[in-house]
Design a protein around this motif. Structure first.
Motif, PDB file in Angstrom:
ATOM      1  N   THR A 230       3.074 -12.649  -3.194  1.00 20.93           N
ATOM      2  CA  THR A 230       3.853 -12.310  -4.380  1.00 20.93           C
ATOM      3  C   THR A 230       2.894 -12.174  -5.571  1.00 20.93           C
ATOM      4  O   THR A 230       1.681 -12.242  -5.392  1.00 20.93           O
ATOM      5  CB  THR A 230       4.967 -13.358  -4.607  1.00 20.93           C
ATOM      6  OG1 THR A 230       5.674 -13.012  -5.808  1.00 20.93           O
ATOM      7  CG2 THR A 230       4.422 -14.771  -4.732  1.00 20.93           C
ATOM      8  N   GLN A 232       2.171  -9.440  -7.107  1.00 20.52           N
ATOM      9  CA  GLN A 232       1.453  -8.180  -6.922  1.00 20.52           C
ATOM     10  C   GLN A 232       2.403  -7.089  -7.384  1.00 20.52           C
ATOM     11  O   GLN A 232       3.589  -7.163  -7.094  1.00 20.52           O
ATOM     12  CB  GLN A 232       1.182  -7.932  -5.433  1.00 20.52           C
ATOM     13  CG  GLN A 232       0.591  -9.081  -4.673  1.00 20.52           C
ATOM     14  CD  GLN A 232      -0.909  -9.046  -4.663  1.00 20.52           C
ATOM     15  OE1 GLN A 232      -1.503  -7.997  -4.910  1.00 20.52           O
ATOM     16  NE2 GLN A 232      -1.532 -10.173  -4.406  1.00 20.52           N
ATOM     17  N   LYS A 234       3.911  -3.957  -6.495  1.00 22.53           N
ATOM     18  CA  LYS A 234       4.073  -3.173  -5.259  1.00 22.53           C
ATOM     19  C   LYS A 234       5.169  -2.145  -5.471  1.00 22.53           C
ATOM     20  O   LYS A 234       6.247  -2.482  -5.953  1.00 22.53           O
ATOM     21  CB  LYS A 234       4.494  -4.070  -4.092  1.00 22.53           C
ATOM     22  CG  LYS A 234       3.412  -5.004  -3.602  1.00 22.53           C
ATOM     23  CD  LYS A 234       3.877  -5.711  -2.345  1.00 22.53           C
ATOM     24  CE  LYS A 234       2.844  -6.759  -1.969  1.00 22.53           C
ATOM     25  NZ  LYS A 234       3.077  -7.336  -0.678  1.00 22.53           N
ATOM     26  N   HIS A 236       6.392  -0.247  -2.885  1.00 22.04           N
ATOM     27  CA  HIS A 236       7.239  -0.278  -1.685  1.00 22.04           C
ATOM     28  C   HIS A 236       6.758  -1.422  -0.807  1.00 22.04           C
ATOM     29  O   HIS A 236       5.704  -2.024  -1.070  1.00 22.04           O
ATOM     30  CB  HIS A 236       7.205   1.059  -0.946  1.00 22.04           C
ATOM     31  CG  HIS A 236       5.807   1.520  -0.636  1.00 22.04           C
ATOM     32  ND1 HIS A 236       5.117   1.096   0.462  1.00 22.04           N
ATOM     33  CD2 HIS A 236       4.969   2.324  -1.335  1.00 22.04           C
ATOM     34  CE1 HIS A 236       3.916   1.647   0.449  1.00 22.04           C
ATOM     35  NE2 HIS A 236       3.795   2.379  -0.639  1.00 22.04           N
ATOM     36  N   LYS A 237       7.494  -1.704   0.243  1.00 21.27           N
ATOM     37  CA  LYS A 237       7.278  -2.887   1.072  1.00 21.27           C
ATOM     38  C   LYS A 237       5.865  -2.991   1.657  1.00 21.27           C
ATOM     39  O   LYS A 237       5.291  -4.072   1.746  1.00 21.27           O
ATOM     40  CB  LYS A 237       8.314  -2.880   2.199  1.00 21.27           C
ATOM     41  CG  LYS A 237       8.645  -4.262   2.712  1.00 21.27           C
ATOM     42  CD  LYS A 237       9.867  -4.236   3.602  1.00 21.27           C
ATOM     43  CE  LYS A 237      10.245  -5.616   4.066  1.00 21.27           C
ATOM     44  NZ  LYS A 237       9.364  -6.315   4.917  1.00 21.27           N
ATOM     45  N   ASP A 238       5.298  -1.841   2.056  1.00 21.05           N
ATOM     46  CA  ASP A 238       3.992  -1.878   2.726  1.00 21.05           C
ATOM     47  C   ASP A 238       2.827  -1.622   1.770  1.00 21.05           C
ATOM     48  O   ASP A 238       1.679  -1.524   2.192  1.00 21.05           O
ATOM     49  CB  ASP A 238       3.967  -0.865   3.875  1.00 21.05           C
ATOM     50  CG  ASP A 238       5.105  -1.148   4.855  1.00 21.05           C
ATOM     51  OD1 ASP A 238       5.321  -2.333   5.160  1.00 21.05           O
ATOM     52  OD2 ASP A 238       5.793  -0.178   5.268  1.00 21.05           O
ATOM     53  N   ASP A 239       3.143  -1.472   0.494  1.00 25.75           N
ATOM     54  CA  ASP A 239       2.109  -1.274  -0.516  1.00 25.75           C
ATOM     55  C   ASP A 239       1.226  -2.526  -0.558  1.00 25.75           C
ATOM     56  O   ASP A 239       1.745  -3.640  -0.666  1.00 25.75           O
ATOM     57  CB  ASP A 239       2.837  -1.087  -1.870  1.00 25.75           C
ATOM     58  CG  ASP A 239       1.893  -0.709  -2.997  1.00 25.75           C
ATOM     59  OD1 ASP A 239       0.675  -0.879  -2.830  1.00 25.75           O
ATOM     60  OD2 ASP A 239       2.395  -0.264  -4.051  1.00 25.75           O
ATOM     61  N   PRO A 240      -0.121  -2.384  -0.436  1.00 26.83           N
ATOM     62  CA  PRO A 240      -0.981  -3.568  -0.514  1.00 26.83           C
ATOM     63  C   PRO A 240      -0.854  -4.280  -1.867  1.00 26.83           C
ATOM     64  O   PRO A 240      -1.013  -5.488  -1.956  1.00 26.83           O
ATOM     65  CB  PRO A 240      -2.392  -3.018  -0.311  1.00 26.83           C
ATOM     66  CG  PRO A 240      -2.282  -1.541  -0.503  1.00 26.83           C
ATOM     67  CD  PRO A 240      -0.866  -1.156  -0.214  1.00 26.83           C
ATOM     68  N   GLY A 241      -0.543  -3.518  -2.913  1.00 28.68           N
ATOM     69  CA  GLY A 241      -0.255  -4.125  -4.213  1.00 28.68           C
ATOM     70  C   GLY A 241      -1.479  -4.326  -5.089  1.00 28.68           C
ATOM     71  O   GLY A 241      -2.615  -4.302  -4.636  1.00 28.68           O
ATOM     72  N   ASP A 347       8.435  -1.917 -10.600  1.00 30.71           N
ATOM     73  CA  ASP A 347       7.803  -2.257  -9.330  1.00 30.71           C
ATOM     74  C   ASP A 347       8.863  -3.010  -8.535  1.00 30.71           C
ATOM     75  O   ASP A 347       9.885  -3.418  -9.093  1.00 30.71           O
ATOM     76  CB  ASP A 347       6.531  -3.098  -9.535  1.00 30.71           C
ATOM     77  CG  ASP A 347       6.859  -4.489 -10.008  1.00 30.71           C
ATOM     78  OD1 ASP A 347       7.009  -4.686 -11.226  1.00 30.71           O
ATOM     79  OD2 ASP A 347       7.013  -5.396  -9.162  1.00 30.71           O
ATOM     80  N   GLN A 348       8.594  -3.205  -7.255  1.00 34.56           N
ATOM     81  CA  GLN A 348       9.584  -3.787  -6.340  1.00 34.56           C
ATOM     82  C   GLN A 348      10.216  -5.081  -6.814  1.00 34.56           C
ATOM     83  O   GLN A 348      11.392  -5.327  -6.581  1.00 34.56           O
ATOM     84  CB  GLN A 348       8.863  -4.095  -5.032  1.00 34.56           C
ATOM     85  CG  GLN A 348       9.140  -3.140  -3.940  1.00 34.56           C
ATOM     86  CD  GLN A 348       9.015  -3.858  -2.612  1.00 34.56           C
ATOM     87  OE1 GLN A 348       8.172  -4.739  -2.464  1.00 34.56           O
ATOM     88  NE2 GLN A 348       9.839  -3.489  -1.674  1.00 34.56           N
TER      89      GLN A 348
END
Ligand SMILES: Nc1nc2c(c(=O)[nH]1)N[C@H]1C(S)=C(S)[C@@H](COP(=O)(O)O)O[C@H]1N2
Ligand SMILES: [Mo]
Length: 374
Positions: A230, A232, A234, A236-241, A347-348
């Motif tokens: 957390t 970060q 991001k 989307h879900k798979d974004d390294p961030g 962001d997410q």
């Protein structure tokens, strides 16, 4: 029954804009915000400083508390609160803001603490500098990061952990981090990290670990939940961030006049209305200008000087209010030319929303025309 009852919750519950679940309201009740009227003060009264506690507040005994240095240090120090209080002491006003501040204004939002504007406060923190202590413990040559762990433990997204964060040796050198035991001249309250926490000035609040028990020298990057899963940005879900660090430029105003109880909309009489607020930015960067928008026109506020590197600055604006309905806004620009956006960034997880605050104000007739109590 599995050993970990939260293992299935490896993602957050879904949310609906404008509708808060019972669980979110529960979070909001535990994690209170600053009373916006106390933005009139340089220093937030202790009881009004916002709170963000992920798990339960550990009730620690200051007398028996020990701060343990472990891992790749040459000296494995172990310090009592008395030992820490015997070190050179320093008091520093620091503005702290939660990275989740503004989340309720981000759409679609994520299931977490639904802050509107109020997760920011300024306290005078007393403690000792962290960097000389780390130097004294002497990290070995292969050390890449230092981790800071609190005594609070719980689950997040199915992962049980103690709350912990890390910093690189370069960050520890650069940032004026304090190891603190007092807030506004009084011992830390349990909910603010008693008996010991760190304060990382200029960064969002998550770095300022409370109930500090362990400082560990690591030869590999820290992989604690609160560091890598957390905090970060991001998309989307798979974004390294991108890791969240410095506080973004922001300003707030004390809502003028008097409120309507349940909507918080404001009433003022026509005539002179003194607007007052605060503005701040990350890592001690001074504010250059604050503007207030009234009836679609941005006007420059009067800004006080920056007296303390890590504390917010006061601003004021004298408004000659005429009867009508208004949505006031304020926005700040810092010396590095960062300016607050008018619309929330996205962001997410709805982090670091520094969009301009909006305050609904109804301006009635002049006081002299209607008497004081109408
Ligand atoms: N041990 C521990 N430290 C913590 C937290 C926590 O839940 N546990 N919350 C962090 C977050 S997200 C913020 S914003 C600040 C809030 O500090 P305050 O509650 O004293 O205002 O503490 C940080 N330090
Ligand atoms: Mo936070």
């Amino acid at each position: 029954m599995s050993k970990n009852p939260f293992k299935v919750h490896n993602d957050k519950p879904t949310t609906l804009d404008g509708i808060y679940s019972q669980a979110e309201v529960g979070l909001a009740n535990r994690n209170s915000g600053v009373l916006l009227e106390t933005l009139a003060l340089d220093i937030t009264p202790i009881g009004s400083h916002y709170l963000l506690n992920h798990f339960d507040v550990p009730l620690l005994d200051a007398e028996n508390h020990r701060l343990k240095f472990s891992g790749s240090f040459k000296e494995q120090l172990e310090l009592s609160i008395e030992d820490i209080q015997a070190l050179p002491a320093l008091t520093m006003p620091v503005t702290m803001e939660c990275a989740g501040n503004g989340r309720a204004g981000v759409s679609p939002r994520s299931h977490s603490m639904p802050w509107v504007y109020e997760a920011v406060s300024t306290s005078e923190w007393t403690g000792t500098k962290l960097a000389p202590l780390i130097e004294q413990a002497c990290p070995k040559n292969d050390v890449v990061e230092i981790s800071f762990t609190g005594a609070d433990y719980g689950y997040d997204m199915g992962e049980p952990h103690f709350f912990g964060r890390s910093l690189t040796l370069a960050q520890i050198k650069e940032l004026d981090i304090l190891l603190v035991y007092a807030m506004n001249g009084a011992p830390l309250l349990p909910q603010h990290g008693a008996p010991l926490r760190i304060i990382v000035p200029g960064w969002y609040g998550m770095a300022s670990v409370k109930w500090l028990t362990h400082i560990e020298a690591l030869t590999k990057p820290y992989d604690g939940h609160q560091q890598v899963k957390t905090y970060q940005f991001k998309m989307h879900k798979d974004d390294p961030g991108i890791p969240i660090r410095n506080i973004r430029v922001k300003s707030l105003m004390v809502p003028p006049g008097v409120p309507d109880w349940s909507t918080r909309k404001r009433f003022v009489h026509a005539g002179e209305v003194n607007l007052v607020g605060r503005a701040w930015s990350g890592c001690g960067v001074p504010i250059e200008t604050v503007e207030v928008e009234i009836a679609g026109q941005w006007r420059t506020a009067k800004l006080s000087e920056k007296n303390d590197r890590y504390a917010w600055q006061k601003w004021t604006y004298s408004w000659q209010a005429e009867p009508g309905v208004y949505v006031l806004r304020c926005r700040a620009r810092d010396m590095n030319d960062n300016v607050q956006p008018l619309d929330p960034p996205w962001d997410q997880a709805g982090f670091a929303n520094n969009a301009a605050q909006q305050v609904n104000v109804f301006v009635g007739l002049e006081k002299s025309k209607v008497g004081p109590l109408s």
